[in-house]
Design a protein around this motif. Structure first.
Motif, PDB file in Angstrom:
ATOM      1  N   ASP A  94       0.484   3.576   1.967  1.00 37.74           N
ATOM      2  CA  ASP A  94       0.430   4.098   3.333  1.00 37.74           C
ATOM      3  C   ASP A  94       1.808   4.589   3.809  1.00 37.74           C
ATOM      4  OD1 ASP A  94      -1.651   3.757   5.905  1.00 37.74           O
ATOM      5  OD2 ASP A  94       0.474   3.894   6.430  1.00 37.74           O
ATOM      6  N   CYS A 111       0.833  -1.209   0.000  1.00 38.03           N
ATOM      7  CA  CYS A 111       0.000   0.000   0.000  1.00 38.03           C
ATOM      8  C   CYS A 111       0.870   1.262   0.000  1.00 38.03           C
ATOM      9  CB  CYS A 111      -0.884  -0.016   1.248  1.00 38.03           C
ATOM     10  SG  CYS A 111      -2.036   1.379   1.363  1.00 38.03           S
ATOM     11  N   CYS A 146      -5.965   0.483   7.241  1.00 37.20           N
ATOM     12  CA  CYS A 146      -5.776   0.994   5.879  1.00 37.20           C
ATOM     13  C   CYS A 146      -6.876   1.995   5.515  1.00 37.20           C
ATOM     14  CB  CYS A 146      -5.793  -0.162   4.879  1.00 37.20           C
ATOM     15  SG  CYS A 146      -5.438   0.347   3.181  1.00 37.20           S
ATOM     16  N   GLY A 147      -6.507   2.993   4.728  1.00 36.66           N
ATOM     17  CA  GLY A 147      -7.470   4.001   4.271  1.00 36.66           C
ATOM     18  C   GLY A 147      -8.615   3.403   3.464  1.00 36.66           C
ATOM     19  N   HIS A 149      -2.110  -4.060   5.101  1.00 30.26           N
ATOM     20  CA  HIS A 149      -1.816  -3.649   6.480  1.00 30.26           C
ATOM     21  C   HIS A 149      -3.065  -3.283   7.278  1.00 30.26           C
ATOM     22  CE1 HIS A 149      -2.503   0.730   5.878  1.00 30.26           C
ATOM     23  NE2 HIS A 149      -2.349   0.364   4.628  1.00 30.26           N
ATOM     24  N   GLY A 153      -3.910   0.616  -1.062  1.00 29.70           N
ATOM     25  CA  GLY A 153      -4.296  -0.716  -0.611  1.00 29.70           C
ATOM     26  C   GLY A 153      -3.270  -1.796  -0.929  1.00 29.70           C
TER      27      GLY A 153
HETATM   28 ZN   LIG Z   1      -3.330   1.165   3.084  1.00 25.69          ZN
END
Ligand SMILES: [Zn+2]
Length: 163
Positions: free
Chosen positions: A38, A36, A92-93, A89, A61
């Motif tokens: 992130d 991801c 996650c958004g 993870h 993602g």
């Molecule tokens: Zn994520």
């Protein structure tokens, strides 16, 4: 000062100090890592990666989309990678949106519904399984024997294998 200005300033300050082999575009460990975007996942630090060792593909993602398959096909067929390590993870958004609500929002603002899938999920382990299966089932990839999927806990740093 924008964030980009700040990053450019840091780059200048750091100089070119990163060690590693820069002689070939073919990763020496013959592995591709999918994860991801992130900002808490520091891929190079988590796996102790040096320059020239692995391909790293990232998106929202870490989901295996057509564009991930495009990069993986090039990675395997032209740049010699043979293993795929997939890392999604916790926290996650993509857990914050739903497929329809996000598409509705984009359509309301733009007048167009996006043709791509948002890939929202509720259960991160299901998302890992889905992405790993897309790699294993892709007709464009030639190395599918060693494809492993993990969840990275962004708070503890622990990696847990899912599939
Ligand atoms: Zn994520």
């Amino acid at each position: 000062m924008t964030a980009i200005d700040e990053l450019l300033r840091r780059n200048e300050e750091l100089g070119n100090i990163v060690p590693g082999d820069r002689s070939s575009p073919m990763p020496s460990m013959q592995v591709t890592i999918l994860t991801c975007m992130d900002s808490r996942i520091r891929v190079f630090e988590i796996f102790g990666l040096k320059q020239g060792e692995a391909h790293v593909l990232r998106n929202a993602g870490g989901v295996v989309t057509d564009d991930m398959i495009r990069s993986l096909a090039l990675s395997q067929r032209k740049l010699g990678t043979r293993e795929v390590l997939l890392v999604h993870h916790t926290n996650c958004g993509l857990e914050l949106v739903t497929e329809d609500a996000f598409k509705d929002e984009l359509e309301t603002d733009s007048g167009m519904r996006p043709p791509w899938s948002v890939e929202a999920f509720r259960e991160v382990k299901d998302s890992v399984r889905g992405s790993v299966n897309r790699v294993r089932n892709s007709p464009y990839l030639i190395h599918k024997d060693t494809v492993r999927g993990f969840v990275y806990d962004v708070r503890t740093g622990v990696l847990t294998e899912v599939i």
